[in-house]
Design an enzyme around this catalytic site. Structure first.
Site, short mmCIF file in Angstrom:
data_model
loop_
_atom_site.label_atom_id
_atom_site.label_comp_id
_atom_site.label_asym_id
_atom_site.label_seq_id
_atom_site.Cartn_x
_atom_site.Cartn_y
_atom_site.Cartn_z
N SER A 83 1.19 -1.27 -0.25
CA SER A 83 0.21 -0.13 0.30
C SER A 83 0.58 1.07 -0.09
O SER A 83 -0.03 2.05 0.28
CB SER A 83 -0.90 0.02 1.54
OG SER A 83 -1.87 -0.76 0.72
N LYS A 135 0.41 3.28 -2.35
CA LYS A 135 -0.81 4.14 -3.32
C LYS A 135 -0.82 5.73 -3.64
O LYS A 135 -0.76 6.22 -4.44
CB LYS A 135 -1.39 3.81 -1.96
CG LYS A 135 -2.53 2.64 -3.02
CD LYS A 135 -3.20 1.95 -1.15
CE LYS A 135 -4.06 0.48 -1.35
NZ LYS A 135 -4.04 -0.56 -0.25
N TYR A 191 -3.20 -2.91 -10.66
CA TYR A 191 -2.82 -3.34 -8.83
C TYR A 191 -2.20 -4.20 -8.73
O TYR A 191 -1.45 -3.54 -7.09
CB TYR A 191 -4.74 -3.27 -8.37
CG TYR A 191 -4.57 -2.88 -7.33
CD1 TYR A 191 -3.90 -1.16 -6.21
CD2 TYR A 191 -5.16 -3.86 -6.28
CE1 TYR A 191 -4.18 -1.38 -4.91
CE2 TYR A 191 -5.03 -3.65 -4.91
CZ TYR A 191 -4.06 -2.44 -3.51
OH TYR A 191 -4.27 -2.42 -3.39
N TYR A 248 -4.65 4.70 7.46
CA TYR A 248 -6.25 4.37 7.91
C TYR A 248 -7.06 4.25 8.66
O TYR A 248 -7.21 5.21 9.22
CB TYR A 248 -5.76 1.79 8.01
CG TYR A 248 -5.05 1.44 6.55
CD1 TYR A 248 -5.28 1.92 5.40
CD2 TYR A 248 -3.65 0.88 6.88
CE1 TYR A 248 -3.94 0.83 4.58
CE2 TYR A 248 -3.10 0.33 6.37
CZ TYR A 248 -3.25 0.88 5.37
OH TYR A 248 -2.30 0.05 3.98
N VAL A 250 0.96 -3.92 4.45
CA VAL A 250 1.35 -4.66 4.70
C VAL A 250 2.10 -5.89 4.36
O VAL A 250 2.87 -6.55 5.39
CB VAL A 250 -0.10 -5.46 4.36
CG1 VAL A 250 -1.49 -5.20 4.66
CG2 VAL A 250 0.05 -6.18 3.19
N1 GLN Z 1 -1.97 -5.23 -1.96
C1 GLN Z 1 -2.41 -5.33 -0.51
C2 GLN Z 1 -4.16 -5.58 -1.07
O1 GLN Z 1 -4.49 -4.80 -1.16
C3 GLN Z 1 -2.10 -3.88 0.02
C4 GLN Z 1 -2.56 -3.80 0.95
C5 GLN Z 1 -2.20 -2.88 2.06
O2 GLN Z 1 -0.48 -3.21 2.18
N2 GLN Z 1 -2.71 -2.19 3.00
O3 GLN Z 1 -4.38 -6.31 -0.13
#
Ligand code: GLN
Length: 610
Positions: A68, A71, A193, A245, A263
């Site tokens: 993430s 993003k 993605y 988040y 994550v």
């Molecule tokens: N690829 C992961 C997902 O879409 C990214 C989520 C994250 O890093 N919080 O679940």
């Protein structure tokens, strides 16, 4: 041997890394099976400065999938390509207060809440540029590689692993297809993605990506302009409000830096205008943020007081010095009458030296501070050399302040605009154009022009070619016979503008008296540039030092315009001391009187500089 770039920084990072080791809470993410393979003990921290220096400790060579943390950069790319307005139609900017994989959508506005959660990021992927899937992927890799400053690749096993298990993301994409939030094949969008999330980075890579955001969108190493200031502002705002988040609120409250986590254990925090901090440690808390990543950022922010609302700069005065030409006249050497006139009238010329940054509050204070001076001058010279920046608010108020002065017939000049800070010079040039302000290279030139303006109103121009020698300061007090003798000795000479009358280092055999025009005394400064330290006009003399000492010329003397002068050689002067000791002593006394005047003036200048 290890090359220690900045020992205090490195020592701090080592100590920080040690302090993180005992934190063994959290679980390595396993919902993407491939991620579960990461070692819970792996940990790295990197700082990147906005001029491209990177400090790293721990496993800083380990590559991990960006997840993430990609993003904000994908959003930044879309922002540059589509613009804010078009992008807002597809993705909102509202924090969800929900988990990163929340399936809740903003159905009132028919768009995902924000681009920092999965739904919004998938919507951003749906906007990717390119006609084919491979073209679109090539654009994504290119964008991220530019941010990292090196060619990035992705981890195909992480990609395949997520692609095989990412059913929740699949559900989100199909839900958005259903409501018309995305209008392309969800499988293709997800493919893009997931691959983006699988791009491999190290903490130095992430730190450099972040440093580009800290550096107003310019990559600190490649110099590439990846974002404009407005896009940087938008991205950082979203990182601040939505980057962590459902922990975003507490994060802003305690750490107070725009940030993004992922994550795989990455956390990237930005200190705008200074540096970025990248941490990697796979174990996550229940919310999905790296336990050590959060702890490290909390500690860094606390140790250095980095919370964005804590270090608000307090307004410092930008007026370094304000004075008048009566106290600090130009370098031009004046005759006694001019000196008197300027001592009386020079107060009408104001001098203001500015420093630092002009912005809303400092501009307001400057205008208030200058009120007394500006209400009692006819001319005002601004020395801009120490001004560092002028923002849009300050520009607006400075311009209206200058227009107010023009209405009151105060003539304003800017000097040293070219030596002002890089961020100030172009704005000052614009202000000068908008307000019809004359720009001078140096302060002295501006003051001299205004002094001449004042003198013109009160005195006749002096042209010694129309008077006898007896009117010249140097020969005052000589009787007729003595003047005739001097007349026979002196040698009339003429120079054109920019001619060297004297050159530094050459033997001096002659002193000069100016009959018409003026010359400048030039001296090299510390950086070797010739600067003008005095201006000598009709009736004044120069070149006497080398003659008296029998040594070398100490300065260059350059004609400002067409100059007529008389030369008196050292030999003639010596002859005079034998043939008419009285005349000789009159001339020497005149020189000494003028010397003491010049010294007094130098002392005044030195005093006024303290
Ligand atoms: N690829 C992961 C997902 O879409 C990214 C989520 C994250 O890093 N919080 O679940």
């Amino acid at each position: 041997m290890h090359d220690r770039k900045s020992a205090p920084f490195e020592d701090y990072l080592h100590e920080l890394l040690e302090s993180l080791k005992p934190l063994d809470a959290g679980e390595v993410a396993s919902y993407i099976p491939e991620l579960a393979k990461a070692s819970p003990d792996g940990c790295a921290i990197s700082f990147a400065t906005i001029d491209g220096e990177v400090y790293s400790v721990g496993d800083s060579e380990t590559l991990f999938s960006i997840q993430s943390v990609s993003k904000p950069f994908a959003y930044a790319g879309a922002l540059m390509r589509l613009g804010q307005e078009a992008l807002l139609k597809k993705v909102g900017v509202e924090p969800t207060g929900d988990a990163f994989n929340s399936i809740v959508l903003d159905e009132v506005n028919n768009r995902p809440f924000n681009p920092m959660v999965n739904a919004g990021a998938i919507a951003v992927s749906a906007l990717s540029e390119g006609d084919s899937q491979s073209e679109r992927w090539a654009h994504v890799v290119d964008l991220f590689s530019r941010f990292a400053g090196r060619r990035l690749t992705h981890d195909n096993s992480v990609f395949l692993s997520e692609s095989a298990t990412g059913h929740r993301n699949r559900a989100i994409a199909y839900l958005m297809l259903n409501t018309g939030m995305i209008d392309r094949d969800p499988e293709e969008v997800l493919d893009l993605y997931f691959k983006q999330c699988a791009l491999l980075v190290s903490t130095p890579d992430l730190a450099l990506m972040g440093a580009t955001l800290a550096n107003n969108g310019v990559h600190p190493r490649t110099g590439e302009v990846l974002l404009g200031p407005a896009e940087v502002r938008d991205v950082l705002t979203l990182m601040m409000s939505c980057g962590m988040y459902d922990y975003a609120g507490e994060w802003s409250y305690e750490v107070g830096l725009p940030a993004k986590s992922g994550v795989s254990g990455g956390v990237l925090a930005i200190l705008p205008g200074q540096l970025s901090i990248a941490v990697w440690s796979p174990p996550l808390d229940e919310i999905g943020n790296s336990v050590r990543g959060i702890a490290a950022c909390r500690r860094i922010s606390g140790d250095f007081g980095l919370h964005q609302f804590m270090n608000a700069a307090t307004v410092e005065t930008v007026v370094r010095r304000e004075t008048r030409a009566s106290a600090q006249p130009s370098m031009r050497i004046r005759n006694p009458r001019e000196r008197d006139l300027l001592a009386t009238h020079g107060g009408q010329i104001g001098l203001v030296e500015l420093q630092g940054a002009l912005y809303l509050a400092s501009a307001e204070r400057m205008i208030r501070q200058l009120q007394d001076l500006t209400s009692s001058v006819s001319h005002l010279v601004f020395d801009m050399r120490r001004l560092r920046s002028v923002d849009a608010a300050a520009q607006r108020f400075f311009e209206s302040f200058l227009r107010g002065l023009a209405d009151r017939n105060v003539e304003v000049a800017f000097a040293e605009v070219h030596s002002a800070g890089g961020a100030a010079a172009p704005v000052l040039t614009k202000i000068a154009e908008a307000c019809a302000i004359r720009v001078f290279t140096n302060v002295d030139g501006a003051v001299e022009v205004y002094e001449e303006r004042l003198l013109e109103t009160v005195r006749e121009p002096f042209d010694a070619t129309r008077y006898g020698l007896g009117n010249l300061e140097l020969f005052k007090g000589l009787n007729r016979a003595q003047l005739r003798m001097v007349e026979a000795m002196i040698q009339p000479m003429q120079f054109e503008a920019n001619d060297y009358v004297l050159r530094r280092g050459r033997p001096g055999t002659m002193a000069f008296v100016i009959a018409r025009g003026s010359v400048s005394v030039m001296v090299p400064n510390a950086s070797g540039d010739n600067i003008r330290v005095a201006c000598i006009g009709p009736g004044q003399f120069f070149g006497e030092m080398a003659v008296l000492e029998g040594g070398l010329r100490s300065t260059d003397i350059v004609a400002d315009e067409k100059v007529v002068c008389y030369g008196l050689s050292a030999e003639h002067l010596k002859e005079l001391s034998v043939s008419d000791p009285e005349a000789h002593s009159v001339i020497l006394t005149n020189m000494v009187l003028e010397f003491s005047n010049r010294l007094r003036r130098s002392n005044d200048i030195i005093g006024s500089l303290q």
